[in-house]
Design a protein around this motif. Sequence first.
Motif, mmCIF file in Angstrom:
data_model
loop_
_atom_site.group_PDB
_atom_site.id
_atom_site.type_symbol
_atom_site.label_atom_id
_atom_site.label_comp_id
_atom_site.label_asym_id
_atom_site.label_seq_id
_atom_site.Cartn_x
_atom_site.Cartn_y
_atom_site.Cartn_z
ATOM 1 N N LEU A 1 -1.094 -4.064 -4.118
ATOM 2 C CA LEU A 1 -2.013 -3.426 -3.099
ATOM 3 C C LEU A 1 -1.938 -1.982 -3.190
ATOM 4 O O LEU A 1 -0.768 -1.316 -2.987
ATOM 5 C CB LEU A 1 -2.097 -3.838 -1.792
ATOM 6 C CG LEU A 1 -2.622 -2.961 -0.541
ATOM 7 C CD1 LEU A 1 -4.196 -3.324 -0.608
ATOM 8 C CD2 LEU A 1 -2.137 -3.194 0.740
ATOM 9 N N ASN B 1 6.881 0.928 4.697
ATOM 10 C CA ASN B 1 6.675 1.547 6.104
ATOM 11 C C ASN B 1 7.392 0.676 7.029
ATOM 12 O O ASN B 1 6.866 -0.544 7.135
ATOM 13 C CB ASN B 1 5.023 1.457 6.389
ATOM 14 C CG ASN B 1 4.641 1.983 7.623
ATOM 15 O OD1 ASN B 1 5.355 2.399 8.505
ATOM 16 N ND2 ASN B 1 3.448 1.497 7.944
ATOM 17 N N MET C 1 1.015 0.961 -0.947
ATOM 18 C CA MET C 1 0.330 1.891 -0.360
ATOM 19 C C MET C 1 0.919 3.357 -0.475
ATOM 20 O O MET C 1 0.256 4.461 -0.537
ATOM 21 C CB MET C 1 -0.140 1.640 1.063
ATOM 22 C CG MET C 1 -1.318 0.476 1.220
ATOM 23 S SD MET C 1 -2.945 0.995 0.540
ATOM 24 C CE MET C 1 -3.337 2.217 1.814
ATOM 25 N N TYR C 2 2.308 3.429 -0.399
ATOM 26 C CA TYR C 2 2.710 4.576 -0.367
ATOM 27 C C TYR C 2 3.611 4.862 -1.725
ATOM 28 O O TYR C 2 4.359 6.153 -1.801
ATOM 29 C CB TYR C 2 4.077 4.708 0.552
ATOM 30 C CG TYR C 2 3.627 4.489 2.088
ATOM 31 C CD1 TYR C 2 3.265 5.658 3.115
ATOM 32 C CD2 TYR C 2 3.285 3.106 2.492
ATOM 33 C CE1 TYR C 2 2.833 5.315 4.174
ATOM 34 C CE2 TYR C 2 2.930 2.994 3.868
ATOM 35 C CZ TYR C 2 2.491 4.147 4.738
ATOM 36 O OH TYR C 2 2.031 4.019 5.951
ATOM 37 N N TYR D 1 4.115 -3.400 8.496
ATOM 38 C CA TYR D 1 2.819 -3.146 8.810
ATOM 39 C C TYR D 1 2.470 -4.872 9.059
ATOM 40 O O TYR D 1 2.438 -5.626 8.554
ATOM 41 C CB TYR D 1 2.141 -2.544 7.813
ATOM 42 C CG TYR D 1 0.896 -2.190 8.162
ATOM 43 C CD1 TYR D 1 0.334 -1.131 9.177
ATOM 44 C CD2 TYR D 1 -0.423 -2.831 7.649
ATOM 45 C CE1 TYR D 1 -0.979 -0.477 9.367
ATOM 46 C CE2 TYR D 1 -1.641 -2.396 7.721
ATOM 47 C CZ TYR D 1 -1.771 -1.382 8.856
ATOM 48 O OH TYR D 1 -3.278 -0.994 9.172
ATOM 49 N N VAL E 1 -11.513 -2.129 1.148
ATOM 50 C CA VAL E 1 -10.605 -1.342 2.085
ATOM 51 C C VAL E 1 -9.250 -1.990 2.221
ATOM 52 O O VAL E 1 -9.099 -3.157 1.916
ATOM 53 C CB VAL E 1 -11.234 -1.419 3.398
ATOM 54 C CG1 VAL E 1 -10.622 -0.719 4.444
ATOM 55 C CG2 VAL E 1 -12.848 -0.994 3.361
ATOM 56 N N PRO E 2 -7.965 -0.968 1.995
ATOM 57 C CA PRO E 2 -6.813 -1.679 2.027
ATOM 58 C C PRO E 2 -6.407 -2.748 3.246
ATOM 59 O O PRO E 2 -5.902 -3.982 2.772
ATOM 60 C CB PRO E 2 -5.920 -0.357 2.351
ATOM 61 C CG PRO E 2 -6.673 0.672 1.872
ATOM 62 C CD PRO E 2 -8.215 0.469 2.244
#
Length: 373
Positions: free
Chosen positions: A215, A160, A190-191, A109, A83-84
């Motif tokens: 990641l 983010n 992630m983005y 984050y 899971v991230p």
Amino acid sequence: MVEPFKLERFFARYEFQVKYLLSASDCEGLPLSELLELAPPQTLSLWKDLKLGYTESQGHPLLREEIARLYRSTSTEQIVVAVPEEAIFIAMQTLLRPGDHVISIFPAYQSLYELAHSIGCEVTYWNLRQDSQGWYLDLEGLQAALRPNTRLLVINFPHNPTGFLPTLDELQAVLDFAARHDLMVFSDEMYRLLEYSEADRLPPVCDLYEKGISLSGFSKSFALAGLRLGWLATRAPGLLGAWLAYKDYTTICSSAPSEILGLMALQAQETILARSRRIVLENLSLAAAFFTHYSPLFLWLPPRAGSVAFPRWNGSISLEQLCKDLLDLRSLMLLPGSIFDFPGPHFRIGLGRQDFPQALQALEMHLDGLPHP
Ligand SMILES: Cc1ncc(COP(=O)(O)O)c(C=O)c1O
């Protein structure tokens, strides 16, 4: 002890209560039926014949094979599926010892730096800078943050909450700095794949830097946050075994259905990513028109990639009051920058949701009712 995760607590309180979420970071969740329609016959058979037992701890070999295609020099054996959020947890627990020094991009984050604090590390925040043109990297600030015991540099591009994306030269300068000082680099990507122009896409850090960890996951660009699936990739020796040993104490292995759905998503990535980019770009143009119309009430700082932006509020009432009024009177959630411990009246907007036009309209109605300064 780990401090409460401010953003996640804020979302837990409002996400499923309010009518309009103007600050979500993910893209509009893809319906299961649409994903299944995109699946090639062999993967559909894997889905139909799936046994709901435990899975391989490192991740389904076919899934890792497909993930490895996203990288140039990182192979299936150098990937762990998790899971991230779990992946951040595992990486920090295995990389860091009390007393290590960590440099983390800021704002960020929260888990990207909070876990380091909880382990007993010292953290220096490397602030993104901002002027009227947008956000930029402060490479001198990075140099100034260095200490003799610095072990890890944490970065997150596309970023983010700002949507900032450095150029390849800038990223390379950051990685050269890390190499000169023998730092590990944890790169939250992630983005990635949500760049507005493909020419802006950066290579993954695990390909560019031997001590780099990338990641990634399905929650943002792939519009599949509900899979709860992502992965870590690295060429650094010794980490894979440590991650797997740690994962035995978190989830042991990933969800069997999610792994097959993740495989489908990677096989249909062109279609899925085009859908996400279309939603974000349409919302981005509405946002640009909105901020032009309401200037100088806001300072619009256009993002370069990803599904979030971090403009500034210039109105006479406080941002906290505005956010509270929007919740109480319009059932609209706007995420104030204080949730990121960021000074100044910035707030995050999310560009990935399909009801963005309606949410923006609700914000407009509220603003139009405010007394003019
Ligand atoms: C930069 C960043 N990294 C990691 C995560 C965690 O992803 P997930 O919620 O899928 O575990 C998020 C989620 O918002 C994020 O924005």
